[in-house]
Scaffold this active site. Structure first.
Site, PDB file in Angstrom:
ATOM      1  CG  ASP A 124      -2.119  -0.866   0.919  1.00 44.06           C
ATOM      2  OD1 ASP A 124      -2.278  -1.571   0.140  1.00 44.06           O
ATOM      3  OD2 ASP A 124      -2.765  -1.178   1.910  1.00 44.06           O
ATOM      4  CG  ASN A 138      -4.230   5.791   2.523  1.00 40.37           C
ATOM      5  OD1 ASN A 138      -5.338   5.309   1.875  1.00 40.37           O
ATOM      6  ND2 ASN A 138      -3.363   5.006   3.500  1.00 40.37           N
TER       7      ASN A 138
END
Length: 275
Positions: A59, A130
């Site tokens: 990620d 994010n």
């Protein structure tokens, strides 16, 4: 899709061995490939006419690729070389089947919302896929942060910091801080205090039309406080002091994520949390 750009994490694929396999397989199927295997701290921007960015890593590598190519229309496909990846949905063992699906047109593309943070002092604007995290800088101390929503005062938080997250980022720092998990294609903003010095502070969920402003208060000693506003980890950071503000809202830019599996978010979540 016929033109691919491969970004490989040098820590997880140090000799570009796996990246080379991906490249050779695509070329054997008649595709064109360009690789980015240089300085991991440098920008890795897809060339013009790229159809898909293939990200080899986890990620963190996906976030870096999204940041380097923010606002572009080229989708990203993540192949997970790490231990746990929510955005990098393809496991290493299934990479050939995934690429076959891409080449045959059997895929779907998700539009993921991003956040925009603007420093009132410098006027600098940056994006995050994010989260934007405001935390203390330097020695251990409680930070006072006044939060305003659409110009109206909401609350003063005494905490280690505050996380403002997208649905995509709900499974990152927000989750570790006790925040809720949100379906990644939802459009909303999560605000989660970090180790707040109160018994009743919880995550607050805002509309994507809301604008959140955070003003840094003085330290408990009365001296000037310093905090860092970090965008998607340490890819961008802004130092802020007492009295300065950061304005956060939904960005006009998005990140496009390509998915080749017809798994629901709950199935992916179950698989990741069962590891």
């Amino acid at each position: 899709m016929n033109n691919f750009f491969i970004i490989s994490n040098r820590m997880k694929d140090p000799d570009f061995e796996f990246g080379g396999k991906v490249r050779d397989y695509l070329v054997s199927r008649g595709a064109s490939c360009t690789e980015a295997f240089g300085d991991p701290d440098g920008k890795q921007v897809a060339p013009e006419k790229t159809d898909l960015i293939i990200v080899l890593g986890g990620d963190g590598t996906m976030l870096k690729a999204a940041d380097d190519n923010a606002g572009g229309r080229v989708p990203l496909l993540g192949i997970n070389l790490g231990q746990l990846g929510y955005m990098a949905e393809i496991e290493k063992e299934g990479w050939k089947e995934a690429l076959d699906s891409v080449l045959s047109g059997d895929y779907e593309i998700e539009e993921r919302m991003m956040l925009e943070g603007r420093s009132a002092r410098t006027g600098e604007t940056m994006e995050a896929l994010n989260d934007i995290v405001i935390t203390r800088a330097g020695k251990l101390q409680v930070v006072g942060i006044d939060v305003y929503v659409n110009g109206q005062f909401l609350n003063r938080y005494e905490a280690d910091g505050i996380i403002v997250s997208t649905p995509t980022g709900s499974t990152a720092y927000n989750l570790s801080a006790g925040g809720p998990i949100v379906e990644p294609q939802a459009r909303l903003i999560l605000m989660t205090p970090i180790c707040a010095h109160t018994l009743n502070t919880r995550t607050i969920i805002f509309s994507p039309n809301d604008t959140i402003e955070m003003e840094i208060g003085a330290a408990r000693t009365g001296k000037q406080a310093e905090v860092d506003a970090d965008f998607d980890g340490d890819y961008h950071s802004v130092r802020m002091k007492t009295g300065e503000r950061m304005r956060i809202r939904v960005s006009a830019k998005t990140t496009r994520i390509l998915r080749v599996k017809r798994l629901s978010f709950l199935e992916v979540l179950h698989r990741k949390m069962s590891v």
